[in-house]
Design a protein around this motif. Structure first.
Motif, PDB file in Angstrom:
ATOM      1  N   UNK A 275      27.935-117.419  21.881  1.00 50.60           N
ATOM      2  CA  UNK A 275      28.296-116.874  20.666  1.00 50.60           C
ATOM      3  C   UNK A 275      27.388-118.155  19.365  1.00 50.60           C
ATOM      4  N   UNK A 276      27.454-117.781  18.602  1.00 45.61           N
ATOM      5  CA  UNK A 276      27.795-118.836  17.448  1.00 45.61           C
ATOM      6  C   UNK A 276      28.668-118.504  16.479  1.00 45.61           C
ATOM      7  N   UNK A 277      29.092-119.473  15.772  1.00 49.40           N
ATOM      8  CA  UNK A 277      30.416-118.595  14.379  1.00 49.40           C
ATOM      9  C   UNK A 277      30.087-119.645  13.070  1.00 49.40           C
ATOM     10  N   UNK A 278      29.966-119.029  12.236  1.00 48.52           N
ATOM     11  CA  UNK A 278      29.181-119.732  11.158  1.00 48.52           C
ATOM     12  C   UNK A 278      30.166-119.155   9.645  1.00 48.52           C
ATOM     13  N   UNK A 279      30.222-120.090   8.898  1.00 46.98           N
ATOM     14  CA  UNK A 279      30.936-120.476   7.780  1.00 46.98           C
ATOM     15  C   UNK A 279      30.509-121.674   6.952  1.00 46.98           C
ATOM     16  N   UNK A 280      30.572-121.413   5.596  1.00 47.54           N
ATOM     17  CA  UNK A 280      30.667-122.629   4.663  1.00 47.54           C
ATOM     18  C   UNK A 280      32.384-123.632   4.232  1.00 47.54           C
ATOM     19  N   UNK A 281      32.346-124.746   4.358  1.00 44.93           N
ATOM     20  CA  UNK A 281      33.446-125.751   4.438  1.00 44.93           C
ATOM     21  C   UNK A 281      33.414-127.151   3.438  1.00 44.93           C
ATOM     22  N   UNK A 282      34.856-126.558   3.054  1.00 51.32           N
ATOM     23  CA  UNK A 282      34.462-127.629   1.626  1.00 51.32           C
ATOM     24  C   UNK A 282      35.929-127.332   1.524  1.00 51.32           C
ATOM     25  N   UNK A 283      35.815-129.352   2.126  1.00 54.89           N
ATOM     26  CA  UNK A 283      37.563-129.740   2.205  1.00 54.89           C
ATOM     27  C   UNK A 283      37.748-130.724   0.436  1.00 54.89           C
ATOM     28  N   UNK A 284      39.342-130.702   0.677  1.00 51.78           N
ATOM     29  CA  UNK A 284      39.512-131.361  -0.671  1.00 51.78           C
ATOM     30  C   UNK A 284      39.528-133.035  -1.041  1.00 51.78           C
ATOM     31  N   UNK A 285      39.758-133.003   0.378  1.00 46.83           N
ATOM     32  CA  UNK A 285      39.800-134.910   0.704  1.00 46.83           C
ATOM     33  C   UNK A 285      38.475-135.294   1.884  1.00 46.83           C
ATOM     34  N   UNK A 286      37.942-136.101   1.954  1.00 46.17           N
ATOM     35  CA  UNK A 286      37.520-136.681   3.076  1.00 46.17           C
ATOM     36  C   UNK A 286      37.980-136.208   4.189  1.00 46.17           C
ATOM     37  N   UNK A 287      36.932-135.466   5.186  1.00 45.40           N
ATOM     38  CA  UNK A 287      37.890-134.615   6.375  1.00 45.40           C
ATOM     39  C   UNK A 287      36.686-135.266   7.536  1.00 45.40           C
ATOM     40  N   UNK A 288      37.121-134.950   8.446  1.00 40.62           N
ATOM     41  CA  UNK A 288      36.027-134.787  10.054  1.00 40.62           C
ATOM     42  C   UNK A 288      36.586-133.690  11.209  1.00 40.62           C
ATOM     43  N   UNK A 289      35.115-132.567  10.951  1.00 39.85           N
ATOM     44  CA  UNK A 289      35.282-131.677  11.649  1.00 39.85           C
ATOM     45  C   UNK A 289      35.319-132.054  13.047  1.00 39.85           C
ATOM     46  N   UNK A 290      36.261-132.681  14.292  1.00 44.33           N
ATOM     47  CA  UNK A 290      36.574-133.398  15.290  1.00 44.33           C
ATOM     48  C   UNK A 290      36.431-132.123  16.558  1.00 44.33           C
ATOM     49  N   UNK A 291      37.155-130.585  16.476  1.00 46.28           N
ATOM     50  CA  UNK A 291      37.073-129.893  17.109  1.00 46.28           C
ATOM     51  C   UNK A 291      36.935-127.762  16.892  1.00 46.28           C
TER      52      UNK A 291
END
Length: 168
Positions: free
Chosen positions: A47-63
């Motif tokens: 199944x899937x999971x969903x959301x909105x992500x807002x970073x306060x500094x440059x980040x990378x979602x890696x896992x």
């Protein structure tokens, strides 16, 4: 101040500093809004999971980590030659101050080899693993509501159940 009170104050200050440092690294400098995971039925493997992500500094979602599934990944869905294709991505950039939407039909979190069905009106723990520009890894742990449809203010649902017909 006697030595005993000074030692107690020093220990308390040290504990508070340690707690602040742990909270800082766990906070991951990112805000998650409108999070939800699609409910599953017995026998459904993903199944899937969903959301909105807002970073306060440059980040990378890696896992992605969750005890609810044997495999959790960041996925991308897109049309290629009139075929909807889904693939895992190793990294998803989160530019500072810009909202990145994880939604049905686009980037999303894919939970595979579910250990049990995700039941409507329950919650699933999901941890996002992020890396900053200096290579420091942090985690943001969320309790994500499980639903058949997105909550108000979340990404609209499309037919994204199970991903059975998608090519990887």
């Amino acid at each position: 101040m006697n030595l005993r009170k000074f030692g107690a104050a020093l220990a308390l200050g040290s504990a508070l500093f340690s707690a602040a440092a742990m909270a800082h690294s766990d906070a991951a400098h990112v805000k998650a809004e409108g999070a939800w995971a699609r409910a599953s039925v017995p026998g459904q493997q993903g199944t899937g999971a969903f959301m909105r992500l807002t970073a306060t500094e440059p980040l990378t979602l890696i896992g992605v980590e969750t005890p609810a599934a044997a495999v959790a990944e960041v996925h991308e869905m897109k049309m290629e030659n009139d075929v909807m294709r889904m693939r895992a991505v190793e990294a998803l950039p989160l530019p500072a101050g810009k909202t990145v939407e994880l939604k049905p039909g686009g980037y999303h979190l894919m939970l595979q080899q579910l250990k049990a069905p995700l039941v409507k009106d329950s919650q699933v723990p999901i941890t996002l693993v992020l890396k900053d520009g200096k290579g420091a890894v942090s985690r943001l742990t969320l309790q994500v509501p499980v639903s058949m449809v997105p909550p108000k203010g979340a990404a609209p649902a499309t037919d994204h159940t199970g991903h059975g017909g998608h090519q990887h």
